[in-house]
Design an enzyme around this catalytic site. Structure first.
Site, PDB file in Angstrom:
ATOM      1  N   THR A 123       0.803  -1.226   0.000  1.00  0.00           N
ATOM      2  CA  THR A 123       0.000   0.000   0.000  1.00  0.00           C
ATOM      3  C   THR A 123       0.834   1.274   0.000  1.00  0.00           C
ATOM      4  O   THR A 123       1.939   1.308   0.561  1.00  0.00           O
ATOM      5  CB  THR A 123      -0.911   0.014   1.245  1.00  0.00           C
ATOM      6  N   GLU A 125       0.263   3.612   1.838  1.00  0.00           N
ATOM      7  CA  GLU A 125       0.405   4.031   3.245  1.00  0.00           C
ATOM      8  C   GLU A 125       1.835   3.810   3.736  1.00  0.00           C
ATOM      9  O   GLU A 125       2.265   4.438   4.697  1.00  0.00           O
ATOM     10  CB  GLU A 125      -0.559   3.256   4.139  1.00  0.00           C
ATOM     11  N   TYR A 147      -1.126   0.469  10.923  1.00  0.00           N
ATOM     12  CA  TYR A 147      -1.487  -0.208   9.671  1.00  0.00           C
ATOM     13  C   TYR A 147      -0.310  -0.161   8.701  1.00  0.00           C
ATOM     14  O   TYR A 147       0.100  -1.182   8.131  1.00  0.00           O
ATOM     15  CB  TYR A 147      -2.719   0.468   9.055  1.00  0.00           C
ATOM     16  N   LYS A 151       1.962  -3.263   7.289  1.00  0.00           N
ATOM     17  CA  LYS A 151       1.999  -3.537   5.839  1.00  0.00           C
ATOM     18  C   LYS A 151       3.440  -3.517   5.314  1.00  0.00           C
ATOM     19  O   LYS A 151       3.783  -4.224   4.372  1.00  0.00           O
ATOM     20  CB  LYS A 151       1.147  -2.512   5.088  1.00  0.00           C
TER      21      LYS A 151
HETATM   22  P1  NAP Z   1     -11.551  -4.572   2.508  1.00  0.00           P
HETATM   23  O1  NAP Z   1     -12.738  -4.303   1.653  1.00  0.00           O
HETATM   24  O2  NAP Z   1     -11.524  -4.012   3.884  1.00  0.00           O
HETATM   25  O3  NAP Z   1     -11.385  -6.176   2.602  1.00  0.00           O
HETATM   26  C1  NAP Z   1     -10.537  -6.766   3.552  1.00  0.00           C
HETATM   27  C2  NAP Z   1     -10.853  -8.236   3.622  1.00  0.00           C
HETATM   28  O4  NAP Z   1      -9.967  -8.858   4.566  1.00  0.00           O
HETATM   29  C3  NAP Z   1     -12.286  -8.570   4.104  1.00  0.00           C
HETATM   30  O5  NAP Z   1     -12.780  -9.626   3.317  1.00  0.00           O
HETATM   31  C4  NAP Z   1     -12.070  -9.054   5.534  1.00  0.00           C
HETATM   32  O6  NAP Z   1     -13.030  -9.980   5.955  1.00  0.00           O
HETATM   33  C5  NAP Z   1     -10.728  -9.757   5.379  1.00  0.00           C
HETATM   34  N1  NAP Z   1     -10.063 -10.009   6.648  1.00  0.00           N
HETATM   35  C6  NAP Z   1      -9.788  -9.123   7.637  1.00  0.00           C
HETATM   36  N2  NAP Z   1      -9.165  -9.737   8.640  1.00  0.00           N
HETATM   37  C7  NAP Z   1      -9.020 -11.039   8.290  1.00  0.00           C
HETATM   38  C8  NAP Z   1      -8.467 -12.175   8.931  1.00  0.00           C
HETATM   39  N3  NAP Z   1      -7.920 -12.106  10.141  1.00  0.00           N
HETATM   40  N4  NAP Z   1      -8.490 -13.364   8.280  1.00  0.00           N
HETATM   41  C9  NAP Z   1      -9.063 -13.460   7.046  1.00  0.00           C
HETATM   42  N5  NAP Z   1      -9.617 -12.423   6.404  1.00  0.00           N
HETATM   43  C10 NAP Z   1      -9.594 -11.225   7.017  1.00  0.00           C
HETATM   44  O7  NAP Z   1     -10.215  -4.120   1.778  1.00  0.00           O
HETATM   45  P2  NAP Z   1      -9.933  -3.765   0.227  1.00  0.00           P
HETATM   46  O8  NAP Z   1     -10.141  -2.315   0.043  1.00  0.00           O
HETATM   47  O9  NAP Z   1     -10.610  -4.741  -0.632  1.00  0.00           O
HETATM   48  O10 NAP Z   1      -8.353  -3.988   0.169  1.00  0.00           O
HETATM   49  C11 NAP Z   1      -7.800  -5.256  -0.164  1.00  0.00           C
HETATM   50  C12 NAP Z   1      -6.360  -5.299   0.309  1.00  0.00           C
HETATM   51  O11 NAP Z   1      -5.615  -4.267  -0.327  1.00  0.00           O
HETATM   52  C13 NAP Z   1      -6.162  -5.076   1.803  1.00  0.00           C
HETATM   53  O12 NAP Z   1      -5.068  -5.865   2.201  1.00  0.00           O
HETATM   54  C14 NAP Z   1      -5.800  -3.604   1.919  1.00  0.00           C
HETATM   55  O13 NAP Z   1      -5.045  -3.357   3.082  1.00  0.00           O
HETATM   56  C15 NAP Z   1      -4.998  -3.427   0.650  1.00  0.00           C
HETATM   57  N6  NAP Z   1      -4.992  -2.086   0.064  1.00  0.00           N
HETATM   58  C16 NAP Z   1      -6.172  -1.446  -0.189  1.00  0.00           C
HETATM   59  C17 NAP Z   1      -6.147  -0.209  -0.808  1.00  0.00           C
HETATM   60  C18 NAP Z   1      -7.424   0.541  -1.119  1.00  0.00           C
HETATM   61  O14 NAP Z   1      -7.348   1.737  -1.365  1.00  0.00           O
HETATM   62  N7  NAP Z   1      -8.568  -0.127  -1.174  1.00  0.00           N
HETATM   63  C19 NAP Z   1      -4.916   0.375  -1.172  1.00  0.00           C
HETATM   64  C20 NAP Z   1      -3.743  -0.334  -0.923  1.00  0.00           C
HETATM   65  C21 NAP Z   1      -3.789  -1.575  -0.326  1.00  0.00           C
HETATM   66  P3  NAP Z   1     -14.358  -9.589   6.811  1.00  0.00           P
HETATM   67  O15 NAP Z   1     -15.418  -9.341   5.774  1.00  0.00           O
HETATM   68  O16 NAP Z   1     -14.596 -10.800   7.619  1.00  0.00           O
HETATM   69  O17 NAP Z   1     -14.023  -8.376   7.614  1.00  0.00           O
HETATM   70  O1  G4F Z   2     -10.482   6.994   3.169  1.00  0.00           O
HETATM   71  P1  G4F Z   2      -9.433   6.882   4.213  1.00  0.00           P
HETATM   72  O2  G4F Z   2      -9.856   6.320   5.519  1.00  0.00           O
HETATM   73  O3  G4F Z   2      -8.246   6.072   3.556  1.00  0.00           O
HETATM   74  P2  G4F Z   2      -6.680   5.968   3.895  1.00  0.00           P
HETATM   75  O4  G4F Z   2      -6.404   6.260   5.313  1.00  0.00           O
HETATM   76  O5  G4F Z   2      -5.949   6.764   2.872  1.00  0.00           O
HETATM   77  O6  G4F Z   2      -6.422   4.413   3.663  1.00  0.00           O
HETATM   78  C1  G4F Z   2      -6.902   3.736   2.504  1.00  0.00           C
HETATM   79  O7  G4F Z   2      -5.938   3.817   1.482  1.00  0.00           O
HETATM   80  C2  G4F Z   2      -4.690   3.145   1.775  1.00  0.00           C
HETATM   81  C3  G4F Z   2      -3.786   3.353   0.560  1.00  0.00           C
HETATM   82  O8  G4F Z   2      -3.055   4.536   0.715  1.00  0.00           O
HETATM   83  C4  G4F Z   2      -4.987   1.671   2.017  1.00  0.00           C
HETATM   84  F1  G4F Z   2      -3.831   1.009   2.252  1.00  0.00           F
HETATM   85  C5  G4F Z   2      -5.925   1.535   3.193  1.00  0.00           C
HETATM   86  O9  G4F Z   2      -6.248   0.148   3.383  1.00  0.00           O
HETATM   87  C6  G4F Z   2      -7.209   2.298   2.894  1.00  0.00           C
HETATM   88  O10 G4F Z   2      -7.864   1.654   1.824  1.00  0.00           O
HETATM   89  O11 G4F Z   2      -8.824   8.324   4.509  1.00  0.00           O
HETATM   90  C7  G4F Z   2      -8.310   9.134   3.465  1.00  0.00           C
HETATM   91  C8  G4F Z   2      -7.963  10.517   4.015  1.00  0.00           C
HETATM   92  C9  G4F Z   2      -7.113  10.485   5.294  1.00  0.00           C
HETATM   93  O12 G4F Z   2      -6.112  11.446   5.185  1.00  0.00           O
HETATM   94  C10 G4F Z   2      -8.082  10.879   6.390  1.00  0.00           C
HETATM   95  O13 G4F Z   2      -7.478  11.552   7.499  1.00  0.00           O
HETATM   96  O14 G4F Z   2      -9.182  11.175   4.377  1.00  0.00           O
HETATM   97  C11 G4F Z   2      -8.987  11.811   5.613  1.00  0.00           C
HETATM   98  N1  G4F Z   2     -10.290  12.012   6.245  1.00  0.00           N
HETATM   99  C12 G4F Z   2     -10.851  13.235   6.528  1.00  0.00           C
HETATM  100  N2  G4F Z   2     -12.028  13.069   7.129  1.00  0.00           N
HETATM  101  C13 G4F Z   2     -11.136  11.070   6.659  1.00  0.00           C
HETATM  102  C14 G4F Z   2     -12.232  11.723   7.226  1.00  0.00           C
HETATM  103  N3  G4F Z   2     -11.058   9.727   6.590  1.00  0.00           N
HETATM  104  C15 G4F Z   2     -12.108   9.007   7.083  1.00  0.00           C
HETATM  105  N4  G4F Z   2     -12.066   7.668   6.975  1.00  0.00           N
HETATM  106  N5  G4F Z   2     -13.192   9.603   7.663  1.00  0.00           N
HETATM  107  C16 G4F Z   2     -13.311  10.988   7.774  1.00  0.00           C
HETATM  108  O15 G4F Z   2     -14.286  11.512   8.289  1.00  0.00           O
END
Ligand code: NAP
Ligand code: G4F
Length: 337
Positions: A123, A125, A147, A151
């Site tokens: 990520t 992050e 987090y 990661k």
């Molecule tokens: P998500 O919607 O939150 O999905 C996470 C999945 O992980 C859910 O199915 C959750 O299951 C499962 N999980 C959590 N804890 C677990 C455990 N202990 N054992 C088995 N399964 C578990 O996340 P996503 O947005 O699809 O992201 C997919 C991956 O990419 C994650 O690893 C995330 O950190 C990474 N990532 C995401 C982004 C982004 O912007 N979306 C960016 C960079 C990296 P439950 O339904 O049971 O909770």
């Molecule tokens: O949507 P966010 O919670 O995503 P964040 O923290 O960027 O993380 C996501 O992206 C990562 C990749 O860079 C993934 F690895 C991670 O699993 C996840 O998918 O917050 C985005 C930004 C932050 O700066 C936060 O401080 O939005 C700002 N923010 C402002 N107000 C808020 C809020 N975030 C959330 N969730 N809720 C608020 O009310």
């Protein structure tokens, strides 16, 4: 027929990846956690096509078993405690899943089928307090949350197993990607859902945290295609996946509310900053509870390597991403009136 095992099968990314792999003719196995009430999350519509296996990233035995059952050619490790804000509340649990869980998965692969290809969901992050702009594969890491730290372990252990055991193991350093299936706690979905609720009089205003944080936002459908591409190369490697555009949370709010037919006017600054609709009704305000102990202020990715070596490119623009999310939430709210 290729066999793929996807961890985190109920999540956003796994749902789009499952659709792509099923379309390509894969046999898809999904690892899911047992819950008190059965809930297939984002893959409810695919339940006849995916073979579900119960397991947990913190339970090595369950992962060994998942490898034995699936005999997977490719493992996509998407499971994680993925909400950054919660990682300060559950730092140890986050590390067990997002860090040690990766070693568990790699060990299960090494024990059962070392030839299986492995994708790790790294990520942006990990760049955290960014050391240069834009960020690419050579940018030093500086994670800013439990987090991000967990990661980073997952990222390095993946590289280490590649170098130690000659395994085909890749990390995709993916920047934020969103969709109509995004969890409601993430800022983009929180905003589009609020815009829909406010439009129908079901909510008065939305409280947000740091409006000035900047993110490089793409659509999840484009990003899961990059995951698949990474596992189809001659040699394993790590790649940044991003759009190369960055926007403030405030910009996302403006575009989403515009698209919902409620243009906003902003007044004030800092904790007193507020946005009003055309009738002068307050619709957005700042609540310090949503600020993080340490913030990632700016993310902007450079995905040149993925574009050149994988032939990957983003298909869905930022405006189209917001439009899809807003329209989807309006449809959901309207259908529940
Ligand atoms: P998500 O919607 O939150 O999905 C996470 C999945 O992980 C859910 O199915 C959750 O299951 C499962 N999980 C959590 N804890 C677990 C455990 N202990 N054992 C088995 N399964 C578990 O996340 P996503 O947005 O699809 O992201 C997919 C991956 O990419 C994650 O690893 C995330 O950190 C990474 N990532 C995401 C982004 C982004 O912007 N979306 C960016 C960079 C990296 P439950 O339904 O049971 O909770
Ligand atoms: O949507 P966010 O919670 O995503 P964040 O923290 O960027 O993380 C996501 O992206 C990562 C990749 O860079 C993934 F690895 C991670 O699993 C996840 O998918 O917050 C985005 C930004 C932050 O700066 C936060 O401080 O939005 C700002 N923010 C402002 N107000 C808020 C809020 N975030 C959330 N969730 N809720 C608020 O009310």
């Amino acid at each position: 027929m290729k066999r793929a095992l996807i961890t985190g099968i109920t999540g956003q990314d796994a749902s789009y990846l499952s659709e792509e792999l099923l379309e390509k003719g894969y046999e898809v196995y999904g690892l899911m956690r047992r819950k008190s009430k059965v809930d297939y999350g984002n893959v409810g519509h695919l339940i006849k096509d995916i073979k579900m296996i119960y397991g947990d990233m913190s339970d090595l035995v369950s992962l060994v078993s998942a490898m034995k059952i699936s005999m997977a050619d490719e493992v996509y490790n998407l499971a994680a405690q993925s909400f950054v804000a919660t990682s300060w509340d559950t730092p140890v649990g986050t590390a067990e899943i997002n860090a040690i869980g990766v070693t568990n998965m790699l060990e299960a692969i090494r024990l059962i089928n070392k030839e299986c290809r492995f994708y790790q969901a790294s990520t942006s992050e990990m760049f955290g307090k960014v050391q240069s702009v834009p960020q690419n594969e050579d940018t030093p890491f500086y994670p800013r949350s439990p987090y991000g730290v967990a990661k980073l372990y997952g990222h390095w252990i993946t590289k280490n197993y590649r170098e130690s055991f000659d395994m085909y193991a890749c990390s995709g350093i993916l920047f934020n990607h969103e969709s109509e299936r995004r969890g409601y706690e993430f800022v983009t979905r929180k905003i589009t859902n609020a815009a829909a609720l406010i439009k129908y009089g079901k909510m008065d205003k939305v409280e947000l945290g740091n409006l000035s944080a900047k993110r490089d936002w793409g659509h999840a459908k484009d990003y899961v295609h990059a995951m698949w591409l990474m596992l189809q190369q001659d040699t394993p490697d790590d790649y940044v996946i991003s759009t190369g555009e960055t926007r403030e949370v405030r910009d996302f709010v403006n575009i989403a509310f515009d698209m919902a037919g409620m243009p906003l006017t902003w007044e004030g600054s800092g904790l007193d900053e507020k946005a009003y609709d055309k009738n002068g009704v307050e619709r957005v305000c700042v609540n310090p509870d949503f600020f993080r102990p340490a913030e990632v202020e700016l993310l902007l990715g450079d995905s040149s390597k993925a574009q050149e070596k994988l032939g990957w490119k983003r298909e869905i623009s930022f405006e189209e991403l917001v439009r899809r999310m807003v329209e989807n939430d309006i449809e959901i709210v309207a259908s529940n009136l």
